[in-house]
Design an enzyme around this catalytic site. Structure first.
Site, PDB file in Angstrom:
ATOM      1  N   HIS A  94       0.862  -1.197   0.000  1.00  0.00           N
ATOM      2  CA  HIS A  94       0.000   0.000   0.000  1.00  0.00           C
ATOM      3  C   HIS A  94       0.886   1.230   0.000  1.00  0.00           C
ATOM      4  O   HIS A  94       1.790   1.354   0.829  1.00  0.00           O
ATOM      5  CB  HIS A  94      -0.898   0.002   1.225  1.00  0.00           C
ATOM      6  CG  HIS A  94      -1.606   1.302   1.474  1.00  0.00           C
ATOM      7  ND1 HIS A  94      -2.368   1.934   0.509  1.00  0.00           N
ATOM      8  CD2 HIS A  94      -1.657   2.098   2.571  1.00  0.00           C
ATOM      9  CE1 HIS A  94      -2.873   3.051   1.004  1.00  0.00           C
ATOM     10  NE2 HIS A  94      -2.447   3.175   2.251  1.00  0.00           N
ATOM     11  N   HIS A  96       0.921   5.768  -1.103  1.00  0.00           N
ATOM     12  CA  HIS A  96       0.116   6.960  -1.361  1.00  0.00           C
ATOM     13  C   HIS A  96       0.605   7.600  -2.661  1.00  0.00           C
ATOM     14  O   HIS A  96       0.862   8.799  -2.719  1.00  0.00           O
ATOM     15  CB  HIS A  96       0.213   7.937  -0.189  1.00  0.00           C
ATOM     16  CG  HIS A  96      -0.368   7.423   1.079  1.00  0.00           C
ATOM     17  ND1 HIS A  96      -0.537   8.212   2.200  1.00  0.00           N
ATOM     18  CD2 HIS A  96      -0.827   6.197   1.436  1.00  0.00           C
ATOM     19  CE1 HIS A  96      -1.067   7.501   3.190  1.00  0.00           C
ATOM     20  NE2 HIS A  96      -1.247   6.266   2.747  1.00  0.00           N
ATOM     21  N   TYR A 121       0.234  -4.005 -20.973  1.00  0.00           N
ATOM     22  CA  TYR A 121       0.813  -4.449 -19.708  1.00  0.00           C
ATOM     23  C   TYR A 121      -0.041  -4.055 -18.507  1.00  0.00           C
ATOM     24  O   TYR A 121      -0.034  -4.739 -17.484  1.00  0.00           O
ATOM     25  CB  TYR A 121       2.251  -3.940 -19.566  1.00  0.00           C
ATOM     26  CG  TYR A 121       3.214  -4.871 -20.265  1.00  0.00           C
ATOM     27  CD1 TYR A 121       3.812  -5.918 -19.577  1.00  0.00           C
ATOM     28  CD2 TYR A 121       3.480  -4.729 -21.619  1.00  0.00           C
ATOM     29  CE1 TYR A 121       4.667  -6.798 -20.211  1.00  0.00           C
ATOM     30  CE2 TYR A 121       4.329  -5.600 -22.275  1.00  0.00           C
ATOM     31  CZ  TYR A 121       4.923  -6.638 -21.562  1.00  0.00           C
ATOM     32  OH  TYR A 121       5.751  -7.513 -22.201  1.00  0.00           O
TER      33      TYR A 121
END
Length: 213
Positions: A94, A96, A121
């Site tokens: 994860h 930002h 892709y």
């Protein structure tokens, strides 16, 4: 591919450092986790991904108890929703990432897919990524929504926060995340907006590579 716990700890540090050095995450934003046979590893709360050390990464047992390392990230419950529902997942990343967060501020292509199929892709390595409407970081409701999608997509986009991507390893999750961020950058920088790949092109990719949008 890393196999031992120590190798996976080192992989998390390597991936975190690479993402941080190239601007995919800043400050203490973002987290990385990995599945072990006896629990999970996850980056500590408020840790900078660019300066991780293998021994500081938190270890949590199969019951969810914190057993070693520094205090685990508050997003552990979200990661566990993915691991609990998809046995093939071995890594979750994860960040930002700038262009993906900007995309949610400007307006995504749709709630079901934040970006249209633009490049082969993107289709092959990422697939369609749904948007999860904004809620505070660590919200239980968000974790539950992500869990429902754990077997149908390779990741989600948390509105105003950033992408959560899962794969069969931490490295593969980071590669998919980078492909998604690059696609968002291409989408935001092109005017007029490019035409998505059509159904015939998508069918050929499915036929050649076994991928489905």
């Amino acid at each position: 591919m890393p196999h031992t716990e120590q190798e996976i700890r080192e992989e998390i540090c390597k991936v975190g450092r690479s993402l941080y050095q190239r601007g995919y995450t800043v400050g203490t934003a973002g987290n990385i986790s990995a599945r072990l046979d006896d629990g999970w590893l996850i980056t500590p709360t408020d840790a900078c991904l660019g300066y991780l050390s293998p021994e500081a990464i938190a270890k949590v047992d199969v019951s969810g108890a914190w057993i070693s390392g520094e205090k685990p990230s508050k997003t552990l419950s979200l990661h566990r929703q993915v691991y609990d529902r998809n046995p093939d997942v071995r890594g979750v990343v994860h960040t930002h990432s700038t262009h993906l967060v900007a995309l949610t501020l400007k307006g995504c292509w749709s709630h079901e897919a934040i970006l249209p199929p633009l490049t082969p892709y993107q289709v092959m390595k990422v697939g369609h990524i749904p948007l999860i409407s904004y809620d505070r970081p660590g919200a239980a409701a968000v974790a539950e929504q992500v869990g429902v999608l754990a077997n149908t997509v390779r990741g989600v986009m948390l509105e105003r926060l950033g992408p959560v991507i899962w794969e069969t390893s931490v490295s593969k999750a980071s590669f998919a995340l980078e492909e998604l961020e690059e696609t968002a950058r291409l989408w935001l920088m092109t005017e007029p907006k490019p035409v998505p790949l059509d159904e015939a092109a998508l069918d050929l990719l499915e036929e050649a590579f076994g991928v489905k949008w």
